[in-house]
Scaffold this motif. Structure first.
Motif, mmCIF file in Angstrom:
data_model
loop_
_atom_site.group_PDB
_atom_site.id
_atom_site.type_symbol
_atom_site.label_atom_id
_atom_site.label_comp_id
_atom_site.label_asym_id
_atom_site.label_seq_id
_atom_site.Cartn_x
_atom_site.Cartn_y
_atom_site.Cartn_z
ATOM 1 N N ASN A 190 0.849 -1.192 0.000
ATOM 2 C CA ASN A 190 0.000 0.000 0.000
ATOM 3 C C ASN A 190 0.884 1.241 0.000
ATOM 4 O OD1 ASN A 190 0.587 0.819 2.737
ATOM 5 N ND2 ASN A 190 -0.819 -0.770 3.456
ATOM 6 N N PHE A 191 0.262 2.387 -0.154
ATOM 7 C CA PHE A 191 0.996 3.644 -0.323
ATOM 8 C C PHE A 191 1.878 3.952 0.892
ATOM 9 C CE2 PHE A 191 1.218 8.309 0.061
ATOM 10 C CZ PHE A 191 1.740 8.644 -1.180
ATOM 11 N N VAL A 192 1.361 3.687 2.092
ATOM 12 C CA VAL A 192 2.114 4.034 3.304
ATOM 13 C C VAL A 192 3.424 3.244 3.335
ATOM 14 C CG1 VAL A 192 2.049 4.192 5.811
ATOM 15 C CG2 VAL A 192 -0.070 4.437 4.513
ATOM 16 N N GLU A 193 3.316 1.937 3.105
ATOM 17 C CA GLU A 193 4.530 1.107 3.128
ATOM 18 C C GLU A 193 5.475 1.483 1.995
ATOM 19 O OE1 GLU A 193 5.243 -0.843 5.693
ATOM 20 O OE2 GLU A 193 3.310 -0.209 6.508
ATOM 21 N N ALA A 194 4.922 1.839 0.845
ATOM 22 C CA ALA A 194 5.777 2.243 -0.291
ATOM 23 C C ALA A 194 6.569 3.502 0.061
ATOM 24 C CB ALA A 194 4.916 2.478 -1.530
ATOM 25 N N MET A 195 5.916 4.453 0.738
ATOM 26 C CA MET A 195 6.608 5.695 1.128
ATOM 27 C C MET A 195 7.707 5.404 2.157
ATOM 28 S SD MET A 195 5.624 8.336 -0.509
ATOM 29 C CE MET A 195 5.355 7.377 -1.979
ATOM 30 N N ILE A 196 7.377 4.543 3.130
ATOM 31 C CA ILE A 196 8.359 4.230 4.176
ATOM 32 C C ILE A 196 9.569 3.523 3.555
ATOM 33 C CG2 ILE A 196 8.740 2.855 6.277
ATOM 34 C CD1 ILE A 196 5.793 3.460 7.022
ATOM 35 N N ALA A 197 9.303 2.612 2.617
ATOM 36 C CA ALA A 197 10.415 1.891 1.966
ATOM 37 C C ALA A 197 11.311 2.862 1.197
ATOM 38 C CB ALA A 197 9.838 0.824 1.031
ATOM 39 N N LYS A 198 10.705 3.815 0.516
ATOM 40 C CA LYS A 198 11.504 4.808 -0.242
ATOM 41 C C LYS A 198 12.340 5.648 0.715
ATOM 42 C CE LYS A 198 8.713 5.651 -4.415
ATOM 43 N NZ LYS A 198 9.721 5.764 -5.465
ATOM 44 N N ALA A 199 11.723 6.056 1.821
ATOM 45 C CA ALA A 199 12.446 6.892 2.787
ATOM 46 C C ALA A 199 13.646 6.132 3.358
ATOM 47 C CB ALA A 199 11.502 7.325 3.906
ATOM 48 N N ARG A 200 13.435 4.827 3.629
ATOM 49 C CA ARG A 200 14.514 4.011 4.210
ATOM 50 C C ARG A 200 15.690 3.915 3.243
ATOM 51 N NH1 ARG A 200 10.809 -0.143 6.964
ATOM 52 N NH2 ARG A 200 10.553 0.836 8.998
ATOM 53 N N LYS A 201 15.370 3.932 1.947
ATOM 54 C CA LYS A 201 16.451 3.838 0.945
ATOM 55 C C LYS A 201 17.141 5.179 0.756
ATOM 56 C CE LYS A 201 14.288 0.315 -1.919
ATOM 57 N NZ LYS A 201 13.356 0.293 -3.025
ATOM 58 N N GLY A 202 16.605 6.217 1.423
ATOM 59 C CA GLY A 202 17.207 7.546 1.305
ATOM 60 C C GLY A 202 16.924 8.215 -0.029
ATOM 61 N N GLU A 203 15.850 7.740 -0.700
ATOM 62 C CA GLU A 203 15.530 8.315 -2.015
ATOM 63 C C GLU A 203 14.898 9.697 -1.862
ATOM 64 O OE1 GLU A 203 12.945 5.767 -4.287
ATOM 65 O OE2 GLU A 203 14.253 4.027 -4.014
ATOM 66 N N THR A 204 15.152 10.574 -2.854
ATOM 67 C CA THR A 204 14.375 11.812 -2.931
ATOM 68 C C THR A 204 12.996 11.410 -3.446
ATOM 69 O OG1 THR A 204 16.336 13.064 -3.436
ATOM 70 C CG2 THR A 204 14.233 14.083 -4.027
ATOM 71 N N ILE A 205 11.973 11.908 -2.781
ATOM 72 C CA ILE A 205 10.628 11.423 -3.112
ATOM 73 C C ILE A 205 9.790 12.556 -3.692
ATOM 74 C CG2 ILE A 205 8.581 10.280 -2.177
ATOM 75 C CD1 ILE A 205 10.380 9.226 0.099
#
Ligand SMILES: NC(=O)c1ccc[n+]([C@@H]2O[C@H](COP(=O)([O-])OP(=O)(O)OC[C@H]3O[C@@H](n4cnc5c(N)ncnc54)[C@H](OP(=O)(O)O)[C@@H]3O)[C@@H](O)[C@H]2O)c1
Length: 290
Positions: A160-175
């Motif tokens: 879901n969107f929440v987990e997708a955002m958290i995963a991106k943040a953990r990778k240090g990606e610019t979102i």
């Protein structure tokens, strides 16, 4: 009551099974147990003799539905018909889970159940057909939900969107997240609680919007996730034209769930729901009570 939940291992299905289990007998049906597109498979419902069937099954990869409209109709429309008619044969209630995507997004006020649907993509058209077929069983409910997040994650969408955002943040990606599409984020636990309460209260048959209250853009939703987690994330707002998709999406699809208030059900605000979801998933420590 004997309640069958179709799609019981899905995101909403998991919470529906939990919500009904506290005071009802639940028959949990996974995709392995029933294929809604197959009338023969749905005939099994008659042997199980439930009093109510909640059909959460869907082909809901919105872009893929444009490429595979036949599959979208087989699952979302014919599937709904198969379930509704099997229920009708045994006098059972048929409850169909539908979507905010039955609307075209031209409104700037939360959609009411009385607003005319006018879907703009194959997914929404197939779900609207599913609603209409479900209505062939007089003892029916159509529950429109939207932008779901729940602990099981959508099996049909891979999370879901929440987990997708958290995963991106953990990778240090610019979102970068779109800021020009507004909707009502909805916690499946809250939606399941409202759906089970409505059925228990024997609310009149018909259509109900079941979303957390309030609305936001996807960008605002992402910002709220990071704020709740205390994460400083480089987050940019983008226009949906930056990310063209195969399926058109309604620019505005917030739903009003005020009708639920007539049966004493108030949907919590989406930010409150988000916080409880993050706690449930262990992303947040529960607030300690002094
Ligand atoms: N997710 C959202 O943001 C959203 C928004 C608006 C409306 N909705 C609607 O809400 C409902 C629940 O969504 P969700 O996020 O909980 O979806 P989900 O996690 O993908 O759950 C759907 C469940 O249905 C099963 N299923 C799929 N096709 C089936 C079929 N042909 N016959 C029988 N079972 C089948 C799936 O099993 P397998 O995975 O094993 O195939 C899965 O367990 C859907 O009707 C959807 O259209 C969802």
């Amino acid at each position: 009551m004997r309640v069958a939940v179709i799609g019981s291992s899905g995101q909403l299905g998991t919470d529906l099974v939990k919500a009904f289990s506290s005071s009802h007998e639940v028959i949990a049906l996974t995709h392995r147990d029933i294929e809604v597109a197959d009338p023969g498979s749905c005939a099994r419902l008659k042997e199980l003799a439930p009093d109510a069937v909640i059909n959460t099954a869907a082909f809901h990869k919105t872009d893929q539905c444009e490429d595979e409209p036949l599959k979208a109709f087989q699952v979302n429309a014919i599937g709904a018909r198969n379930v509704a008619l099997a229920c009708r044969d045994i006098g059972a209630i048929a409850a169909f889970i539908s979507t905010d995507y039955v609307f075209d997004g031209k409104s700037r006020l939360p959609y009411l159940e009385s607003d005319p649907p006018s879907p703009i993509n194959a997914y929404g058209i197939s779900k609207l057909a599913g609603e209409l077929f479900t209505r062939q069983n007089e003892r029916h409910y159509v529950f429109r939900v939207a932008s779901l997040f729940g602990s099981a994650g959508a099996s049909g969408k891979g999370g879901n969107f929440v987990e997708a955002m958290i995963a991106k943040a953990r990778k240090g990606e610019t979102i970068s997240v779109i800021d020009d599409i507004r909707m009502s984020p909805t916690y499946t636990r809250d939606a399941a609680a409202a759906i089970s309460a409505l059925i228990e209260k024997k609310a009149p048959f018909g259509t109900y919007h079941v979303t957390n209250s309030g609305e936001c853009s996807w960008f605002e939703f992402a910002a709220a996730i990071f704020e709740a987690l205390g994460l400083k994330v480089p987050l940019g707002a983008a226009s949906s034209s930056t990310y063209p998709t195969k399926a058109r999406r309604p620019a505005y699809s917030a739903l009003s769930s005020n009708k639920l208030g007539r049966w004493g059900i108030e949907m919590p605000r989406w930010k409150d729901a988000l916080r409880r979801y993050l706690e449930e998933k262990g992303h947040l420590k529960p607030l300690s009570v002094a």
